[in-house]
Write a protein that holds these residues in place. Structure first.
Motif, PDB file in Angstrom:
ATOM      1  N   GLU A 127       0.829  -1.212   0.000  1.00 60.71           N
ATOM      2  CA  GLU A 127       0.000   0.000   0.000  1.00 60.71           C
ATOM      3  C   GLU A 127       0.862   1.260   0.000  1.00 60.71           C
ATOM      4  N   PHE A 152      -0.816  -1.202 -11.598  1.00 67.69           N
ATOM      5  CA  PHE A 152      -0.066  -1.429 -10.372  1.00 67.69           C
ATOM      6  C   PHE A 152      -0.062  -2.932 -10.117  1.00 67.69           C
ATOM      7  N   LEU A 202       3.922   9.557 -10.104  1.00 67.84           N
ATOM      8  CA  LEU A 202       3.595   9.271 -11.500  1.00 67.84           C
ATOM      9  C   LEU A 202       3.447  10.522 -12.372  1.00 67.84           C
ATOM     10  N   PHE A 219       4.136   5.619  -5.570  1.00 62.55           N
ATOM     11  CA  PHE A 219       4.110   5.671  -7.035  1.00 62.55           C
ATOM     12  C   PHE A 219       3.033   6.645  -7.517  1.00 62.55           C
ATOM     13  N   GLN A 220       1.853   6.597  -6.918  1.00 63.63           N
ATOM     14  CA  GLN A 220       0.778   7.494  -7.338  1.00 63.63           C
ATOM     15  C   GLN A 220       1.204   8.950  -7.208  1.00 63.63           C
ATOM     16  N   LYS A 221       1.946   9.262  -6.161  1.00 65.40           N
ATOM     17  CA  LYS A 221       2.411  10.628  -5.940  1.00 65.40           C
ATOM     18  C   LYS A 221       3.438  11.047  -6.997  1.00 65.40           C
ATOM     19  N   TYR A 264      -4.899   7.704 -16.104  1.00 67.73           N
ATOM     20  CA  TYR A 264      -4.107   8.893 -15.781  1.00 67.73           C
ATOM     21  C   TYR A 264      -4.246   9.972 -16.849  1.00 67.73           C
ATOM     22  N   THR A 318      -5.664  -1.313 -12.415  1.00 75.99           N
ATOM     23  CA  THR A 318      -5.297  -0.408 -13.495  1.00 75.99           C
ATOM     24  C   THR A 318      -6.084   0.879 -13.318  1.00 75.99           C
ATOM     25  N   GLU A 319      -5.374   2.009 -13.405  1.00 78.06           N
ATOM     26  CA  GLU A 319      -6.010   3.312 -13.213  1.00 78.06           C
ATOM     27  C   GLU A 319      -5.775   4.206 -14.421  1.00 78.06           C
ATOM     28  N   LYS A 352       2.431   1.723  -3.449  1.00 76.84           N
ATOM     29  CA  LYS A 352       1.432   2.187  -4.416  1.00 76.84           C
ATOM     30  C   LYS A 352       1.180   3.676  -4.223  1.00 76.84           C
ATOM     31  N   GLN A 353       1.031   4.118  -2.990  1.00 75.23           N
ATOM     32  CA  GLN A 353       0.809   5.539  -2.719  1.00 75.23           C
ATOM     33  C   GLN A 353       2.005   6.376  -3.165  1.00 75.23           C
ATOM     34  N   VAL A 362      -2.339   3.047 -16.129  1.00 77.88           N
ATOM     35  CA  VAL A 362      -1.247   2.609 -15.265  1.00 77.88           C
ATOM     36  C   VAL A 362      -1.692   1.351 -14.528  1.00 77.88           C
TER      37      VAL A 362
END
Length: 149
Positions: A89, A129, A99, A95-97, A142, A139-140, A92-93, A127
């Protein structure tokens, strides 16, 4: 956006290919240095696996044709069950920050491609993860590359 420092972005082309690699076979490997803050973008027809770090902090990306649309797919590894769900977790957070910066590095580093094929600026970015935890293996969306100019 403009978070990227061009002096900290180092682009290396596979066999000096530049625009000779068609968009639908183009792959990116983006690696960062924790020590210097530099970003290393490798562009070619294959991923630069020899540059991957055991921590798996890299971002891999490629253009794929889905029906009539080219989509920029990114892949990030957030972990497995051995590292624990909390670590997955947190990764992932993180990476999200970061990306948006990674996407800006790809957009800036391969700007000749976007000049030659302006329609790519409006292609979807997805994206994925990768995690052994189903709720983190997602998958999100972006947006599109034009958001990361």
């Amino acid at each position: 956006m403009n978070q990227i420092n061009p002096k900290k972005l180092h682009v290396q082309w596979e066999n000096n290919a530049r625009l000779h690699i068609p968009p639908n076979t183009r792959k990116y490997t983006l690696i960062h240095s924790d020590d210097t803050g530099d970003l290393y973008l490798y562009i070619g027809s294959s991923f630069a696996f020899k540059h991957l770090h055991p921590m798996r902090d890299e971002v891999l990306a490629e253009w794929k044709r889905v029906k009539q649309t080219l989509i920029l797919f990114l892949y990030v590894y957030v972990g497995n069950k051995n590292s624990g769900k909390e670590t997955n977790e947190q990764r992932k957070q993180a990476f999200q920050k970061k990306l948006p910066l990674a996407l800006e590095a790809i957009r800036h580093g391969d700007q000749q491609l976007f000049q030659a094929y302006p329609f790519l600026d409006f292609s979807p970015i997805l994206v994925h993860f990768t995690s052994e935890y189903p709720d983190l293996n997602v998958t999100e969306d972006y947006g599109s590359p034009y958001l990361y100019k």
